[in-house]
Design a protein around this motif. Structure first.
Motif, mmCIF file in Angstrom:
data_model
loop_
_atom_site.group_PDB
_atom_site.id
_atom_site.type_symbol
_atom_site.label_atom_id
_atom_site.label_comp_id
_atom_site.label_asym_id
_atom_site.label_seq_id
_atom_site.Cartn_x
_atom_site.Cartn_y
_atom_site.Cartn_z
ATOM 1 N N PHE B 33 0.857 -1.175 0.000
ATOM 2 C CA PHE B 33 0.000 0.000 0.000
ATOM 3 C C PHE B 33 0.896 1.229 0.000
ATOM 4 N N PHE B 35 1.189 5.559 0.075
ATOM 5 C CA PHE B 35 0.526 6.765 0.567
ATOM 6 C C PHE B 35 1.347 7.994 0.180
ATOM 7 N N TYR B 37 1.613 11.772 1.978
ATOM 8 C CA TYR B 37 1.221 12.666 3.055
ATOM 9 C C TYR B 37 1.760 14.055 2.741
ATOM 10 N N HIS B 39 2.664 17.856 4.493
ATOM 11 C CA HIS B 39 2.946 18.518 5.764
ATOM 12 C C HIS B 39 3.121 20.008 5.510
ATOM 13 N N SER B 44 0.018 19.602 11.254
ATOM 14 C CA SER B 44 0.450 18.206 11.347
ATOM 15 C C SER B 44 0.392 17.575 9.962
ATOM 16 N N PRO B 45 1.254 16.597 9.693
ATOM 17 C CA PRO B 45 1.143 15.880 8.410
ATOM 18 C C PRO B 45 -0.244 15.239 8.285
ATOM 19 N N LEU B 47 -2.927 12.844 5.417
ATOM 20 C CA LEU B 47 -2.993 12.015 4.215
ATOM 21 C C LEU B 47 -3.512 12.807 3.027
ATOM 22 N N LYS B 50 -3.894 7.641 -1.260
ATOM 23 C CA LYS B 50 -3.428 6.298 -0.943
ATOM 24 C C LYS B 50 -3.891 5.341 -2.046
ATOM 25 N N LEU B 88 5.782 20.222 2.534
ATOM 26 C CA LEU B 88 6.657 19.046 2.516
ATOM 27 C C LEU B 88 5.791 17.834 2.179
ATOM 28 N N TYR B 90 5.535 13.681 1.693
ATOM 29 C CA TYR B 90 6.150 12.398 2.023
ATOM 30 C C TYR B 90 5.429 11.266 1.296
ATOM 31 N N ARG B 94 3.229 0.859 3.216
ATOM 32 C CA ARG B 94 2.863 -0.209 4.142
ATOM 33 C C ARG B 94 3.042 -1.497 3.343
ATOM 34 N N ILE B 102 4.944 1.379 8.926
ATOM 35 C CA ILE B 102 4.892 2.230 7.746
ATOM 36 C C ILE B 102 6.249 2.889 7.574
ATOM 37 N N PHE B 104 8.540 5.678 5.625
ATOM 38 C CA PHE B 104 8.448 6.950 4.917
ATOM 39 C C PHE B 104 9.699 7.218 4.107
ATOM 40 N N GLY B 105 9.530 7.977 3.032
ATOM 41 C CA GLY B 105 10.669 8.484 2.297
ATOM 42 C C GLY B 105 11.226 9.725 2.981
ATOM 43 N N GLY B 107 11.189 12.706 1.984
ATOM 44 C CA GLY B 107 10.384 13.901 1.806
ATOM 45 C C GLY B 107 10.894 14.799 0.693
#
Lengths: 112, 114
Positions: B33, B35, B37, B39, B44-45, B47, B50, B88, B90, B94, B102, B104-105, B107
């Motif tokens: 999966f 996603f 995100y 920011h 807050s970051p 979604l 997805k 930003l 990301y 998953r 999860i 993350f890259g 960013g």
């Protein structure tokens, strides 16, 4: 809806000090996460927990402890603060499965 | 282990131009999966998009992305950038259903100029 709160918003500590960050969520989510956000390095997973009293190490767990005593709360302890770990720490939660994460506002850590 | 690569750390564009932010991933699982995100400063970051379906375009708030399992990619696109898109971004993975971890890259910081 729900909300994630993180305390404190700003945390200043001395090098070598033990510091605790707290996170609360009222989504009734099963899974909670702690991430460290550094510029240029993205969000790196420190610990996560899939249920009360469960702990799973992430990629950056060395130097940290975590505690999930209740479903709604997840604490992170920096066992011995170092100057090179000044960063923003983000807490997140999600329900199981293909579910989005909801993030808190973050705690900015400064080590003197 | 699983990994996510976002090659561009900084992207600066002029308002009105198309946006494309790259995301590639590595995992041994075939039912990953992905996603995106976003920011925004002082927030807050949250979604943005997805997907878990191969070759299906998913859209939200003017952005779109298509998961291509053959190339392990999930690039984020928008036809015309707006000043308010500065943030930003990301990409996250998953690896399979039931795995709560999860990844993350690093960013991509997108700045849109007038």
């Amino acid at each position: 809806g729900g909300i994630i709160t993180q305390t404190p918003k700003f945390l200043i500590g001395q090098e070598g000090q033990k510091l605790t960050l707290k996170c609360q969520q009222n989504f009734n989510h099963d899974t909670m996460y702690w991430y460290r956000q550094d510029s240029g390095k993205g969000l790196r997973l420190i610990y996560y927990s899939i249920t009360e009293n469960d702990l799973q190490k992430g990629d950056l767990s060395e130097g940290y402890d975590a505690s999930r005593e209740k479903k709604s709360s997840f604490s992170l302890t920096v066992t011995s603060a170092q100057k090179n770990e000044m960063a923003v720490f983000l807490c997140a939660s999600s329900s199981r499965g293909l579910a989005e994460q909801f993030f808190g506002p973050g705690t900015r850590l400064t080590v003197l | 282990g699983d990994s996510v690569t976002q090659k561009e750390g900084l992207v600066t564009l002029t308002e009105g131009l198309p946006v494309m932010l790259n995301c590639t991933y590595q995992t041994i699982y075939s039912n990953a999966f992905l996603f995106w995100y976003v920011h925004y400063l002082n927030e807050s970051p949250r979604l943005l998009l997805k997907s878990s379906t191969d070759n299906k375009r998913t859209e939200h708030q003017g952005f779109h992305a298509t998961l291509h399992k053959s190339s392990s990619s999930f690039h984020l696109q928008k036809s015309s950038a707006q000043l308010s898109d500065s943030a930003l971004y990301y990409c996250a993975l998953r690896a399979n259903y039931g795995n709560e971890k999860i990844t993350f890259g690093a960013g991509t910081k997108l700045t849109i100029k007038p």
